[in-house]
Design a protein around this motif. Sequence first.
Motif, PDB file in Angstrom:
ATOM      1  N   LYS A  35     -10.212  -6.513  -6.127  1.00 35.30           N
ATOM      2  CA  LYS A  35      -9.254  -5.644  -5.430  1.00 35.30           C
ATOM      3  C   LYS A  35      -7.968  -5.467  -5.964  1.00 35.30           C
ATOM      4  N   ILE A  36      -7.742  -6.614  -6.478  1.00 33.44           N
ATOM      5  CA  ILE A  36      -6.072  -6.534  -7.332  1.00 33.44           C
ATOM      6  C   ILE A  36      -6.269  -5.492  -8.431  1.00 33.44           C
ATOM      7  N   LYS A  37      -7.338  -5.587  -9.197  1.00 32.55           N
ATOM      8  CA  LYS A  37      -7.450  -4.638 -10.333  1.00 32.55           C
ATOM      9  C   LYS A  37      -7.709  -3.151  -9.823  1.00 32.55           C
ATOM     10  N   LEU A  38      -8.282  -2.901  -8.676  1.00 29.62           N
ATOM     11  CA  LEU A  38      -8.280  -1.581  -8.110  1.00 29.62           C
ATOM     12  C   LEU A  38      -6.891  -1.032  -7.528  1.00 29.62           C
ATOM     13  N   LEU A  39      -5.974  -1.850  -7.169  1.00 26.78           N
ATOM     14  CA  LEU A  39      -4.783  -1.606  -6.692  1.00 26.78           C
ATOM     15  C   LEU A  39      -3.821  -1.308  -7.780  1.00 26.78           C
ATOM     16  N   GLU A  40      -3.976  -2.268  -8.820  1.00 24.00           N
ATOM     17  CA  GLU A  40      -3.256  -1.920 -10.170  1.00 24.00           C
ATOM     18  C   GLU A  40      -3.814  -0.637 -10.806  1.00 24.00           C
ATOM     19  N   PHE A  41      -5.088  -0.270 -10.636  1.00 24.99           N
ATOM     20  CA  PHE A  41      -5.475   1.031 -11.143  1.00 24.99           C
ATOM     21  C   PHE A  41      -4.897   2.316 -10.331  1.00 24.99           C
ATOM     22  N   TYR A  42      -4.776   1.880  -8.993  1.00 29.53           N
ATOM     23  CA  TYR A  42      -4.151   3.252  -8.252  1.00 29.53           C
ATOM     24  C   TYR A  42      -2.729   3.101  -8.517  1.00 29.53           C
ATOM     25  N   LYS A  43      -2.140   2.082  -8.884  1.00 26.86           N
ATOM     26  CA  LYS A  43      -0.535   2.030  -9.317  1.00 26.86           C
ATOM     27  C   LYS A  43      -0.332   2.644 -10.655  1.00 26.86           C
ATOM     28  N   GLY A  44      -1.224   3.123 -11.363  1.00 23.68           N
ATOM     29  CA  GLY A  44      -1.156   3.529 -12.799  1.00 23.68           C
ATOM     30  C   GLY A  44      -0.880   2.702 -13.808  1.00 23.68           C
ATOM     31  N   GLN A  45      -1.327   1.249 -13.682  1.00 21.36           N
ATOM     32  CA  GLN A  45      -0.931   0.493 -14.784  1.00 21.36           C
ATOM     33  C   GLN A  45      -2.201   0.476 -15.786  1.00 21.36           C
TER      34      GLN A  45
ATOM     35  N   PRO B 179       0.606  -1.374  -0.037  1.00 19.07           N
ATOM     36  CA  PRO B 179       0.055  -0.107  -0.066  1.00 19.07           C
ATOM     37  C   PRO B 179       0.799   1.119  -0.139  1.00 19.07           C
ATOM     38  N   GLU B 180       1.806   1.116   0.541  1.00 16.47           N
ATOM     39  CA  GLU B 180       2.532   2.513   0.885  1.00 16.47           C
ATOM     40  C   GLU B 180       3.576   2.896  -0.545  1.00 16.47           C
ATOM     41  N   TYR B 181       3.838   1.947  -1.176  1.00 16.46           N
ATOM     42  CA  TYR B 181       4.358   1.951  -2.564  1.00 16.46           C
ATOM     43  C   TYR B 181       3.447   2.457  -3.500  1.00 16.46           C
ATOM     44  N   VAL B 182       2.217   1.749  -3.558  1.00 15.45           N
ATOM     45  CA  VAL B 182       1.407   1.838  -4.505  1.00 15.45           C
ATOM     46  C   VAL B 182       0.587   3.512  -4.295  1.00 15.45           C
ATOM     47  N   TYR B 183       0.822   3.962  -2.905  1.00 12.77           N
ATOM     48  CA  TYR B 183       0.308   5.350  -2.536  1.00 12.77           C
ATOM     49  C   TYR B 183       1.285   6.521  -3.162  1.00 12.77           C
TER      50      TYR B 183
ATOM     51  N   TYR C 210      -5.979  -2.933  -0.156  1.00 13.07           N
ATOM     52  CA  TYR C 210      -4.901  -4.225  -0.171  1.00 13.07           C
ATOM     53  C   TYR C 210      -5.369  -4.768   0.904  1.00 13.07           C
ATOM     54  N   ASN C 211      -5.843  -4.435   2.345  1.00 12.04           N
ATOM     55  CA  ASN C 211      -6.407  -5.334   3.099  1.00 12.04           C
ATOM     56  C   ASN C 211      -7.650  -6.083   2.590  1.00 12.04           C
ATOM     57  N   ASP C 212      -8.416  -5.671   1.924  1.00  7.67           N
ATOM     58  CA  ASP C 212      -9.502  -6.461   1.073  1.00  7.67           C
ATOM     59  C   ASP C 212      -8.946  -7.471   0.288  1.00  7.67           C
ATOM     60  N   ALA C 213      -8.038  -7.198  -0.449  1.00 11.37           N
ATOM     61  CA  ALA C 213      -7.540  -7.961  -1.531  1.00 11.37           C
ATOM     62  C   ALA C 213      -6.816  -9.220  -0.421  1.00 11.37           C
ATOM     63  N   THR C 214      -6.005  -9.167   0.542  1.00  9.94           N
ATOM     64  CA  THR C 214      -5.340  -9.905   1.264  1.00  9.94           C
ATOM     65  C   THR C 214      -6.457 -11.006   1.970  1.00  9.94           C
ATOM     66  N   ALA C 215      -7.592 -10.351   2.404  1.00  7.32           N
ATOM     67  CA  ALA C 215      -8.635 -11.130   2.963  1.00  7.32           C
ATOM     68  C   ALA C 215      -9.275 -11.963   2.079  1.00  7.32           C
TER      69      ALA C 215
ATOM     70  N   LEU D  61      -7.487   9.174  -0.620  1.00  3.12           N
ATOM     71  CA  LEU D  61      -6.688   8.139  -1.410  1.00  3.12           C
ATOM     72  C   LEU D  61      -5.689   7.205  -0.621  1.00  3.12           C
ATOM     73  N   LYS D  62      -5.144   7.318   0.471  1.00  3.49           N
ATOM     74  CA  LYS D  62      -4.223   6.635   1.061  1.00  3.49           C
ATOM     75  C   LYS D  62      -5.265   5.760   1.751  1.00  3.49           C
ATOM     76  N   GLN D  63      -6.327   6.094   2.281  1.00  2.00           N
ATOM     77  CA  GLN D  63      -7.336   5.203   3.134  1.00  2.00           C
ATOM     78  C   GLN D  63      -7.819   4.156   2.179  1.00  2.00           C
ATOM     79  N   ASP D  64      -8.072   4.650   0.861  1.00  2.00           N
ATOM     80  CA  ASP D  64      -8.717   3.738  -0.033  1.00  2.00           C
ATOM     81  C   ASP D  64      -7.749   2.615  -0.504  1.00  2.00           C
ATOM     82  N   ILE D  65      -6.589   3.027  -0.761  1.00  2.00           N
ATOM     83  CA  ILE D  65      -5.455   2.126  -1.036  1.00  2.00           C
ATOM     84  C   ILE D  65      -5.092   1.145   0.114  1.00  2.00           C
ATOM     85  N   TYR D  66      -5.221   1.625   1.157  1.00  2.00           N
ATOM     86  CA  TYR D  66      -4.790   0.651   2.254  1.00  2.00           C
ATOM     87  C   TYR D  66      -6.169  -0.359   2.372  1.00  2.00           C
ATOM     88  N   LYS D  67      -7.367   0.250   2.326  1.00  2.00           N
ATOM     89  CA  LYS D  67      -8.493  -0.500   2.252  1.00  2.00           C
ATOM     90  C   LYS D  67      -8.503  -1.721   1.266  1.00  2.00           C
TER      91      LYS D  67
END
Length: 475
Positions: A461-471, A243-247, A396-401, A388-394
Amino acid sequence: MNRLIIFLILLGETVFSFGQEKWDLRKCVDYALKNNITVRQADLQQKFAGLDLQQSKWNKLPSANFSSSTGYSAGRNQDPTTFSLITTGYLFSNYSLQANLDLFNWFSKQHTEAVRDLNLKATQAGFEKAKNDVALNVALAYLQILLTKEQVNIARIQLNQTSSQLESVIKQVKAGTLPELNQVQLESQFATDSSNLVTAISSVNQYLLQMQILLNLDPASPFDVESPPVDVIPVENISDLQPEYVYSLAKVNMPQQQVDVLNLQAAQESVKAAKAQMYPTFSMFGSLGSAFNSKAEQIISLTPITPVIGTVTVNSTAYNVFPVQPIQAQNFGKIAYFEQLNQNFRQSIGIGISIPILNGGSLRSGWLRSKLTLSQVELTKEQNSQTLKQDIYKAYNDATAALEKFSANKKAVEASQKAYDFAKKRFDLGLLSTYDLLNTQNTLLQAKTNLLYAQYDYLFKIKLLEFYKGQGLKL
């Protein structure tokens, strides 16, 4: 009869999708970016901002205005060309050209132009944000369609399985090897499975309709999407999406953060522009003008005359007295239109100063208001960064779960499948009741459904993280 029911249920789905082109995600996204109403509205906003910027540039140029009037005047008034009082009516024309140029206004116009330039860049970033949001919504809707289609596949397999079991039991009931209760229980299960399949097909059609609305497509037109297997959809490893890297990447790549930065810079320039308006403005002005009057006259010729200027009496006889030199009599005539304009041509030029002294405090309150707006923009920027930071951490946590849940459901499906296989064998040997078999079968169905939900939830959740990462979005 059972086969006919299955055929009729699936016929509607087949007729709906037969012969129509299926859209992949790239085609859906590209179409949405051109036709979605939200994107088109954002495009209009950046065009409005572009016009505002152009207007600011034009405001730095000198202002010039030309005026003209033509009319008829009667009664006692002043001749606009000779300035004498007259009572006769006349036609008149007036022409005036005035120009004004600000020499120095404490950079008020420059700051205003900078504000609008930043506003244009902010709306351009907002346009990109609108496209990103629509692309994300299209991708999530696309995944939702794939999920419901997988549910249709599971429901279809379940219905076919129940249908085969029912046909087998009917034969055994007729042969007298099984009680009729077994047939009734399977017929009830068949009806439930048929209903589940119809519901699943209806869900697919409903999500397809939502996609058409998102794409701004005519709901009456046929529409369907490609259905790639979920296992071949590329998914980045969750360990690469910390999450910190994606943020740190999202702060640079996400358009909303760019909008916030540009809005902050625009608010800072607005404060400077508002403050500059409280100081004197130095300007240069000039004007050109002329006029025409239908009664205007001028001397056109001179005629020498010797008029009687008096009389003298000599010896009671009156004699006329004439001037020694002839007097030049003036002959008047109308002045031509363009000649009048040339004779009445006037010019002026000067320098002016405008000092705001007392105007109800509007300028000062405007400056103070701009400072408050700046503070508000700063808070908005801070809040958006936190969100934005809260959404990314959420995410990530949702993806892990979701990953853990997917692994657990995978094991549950394997166990339920084994339990069903054993139960089916016992049922075929007459060692297990229909009720127990159906319970085992429904448990397997529920396990497969839970696994499907967990798999797509993880994918979301993974696609959302990839979206935030800018991929971008890849399916």
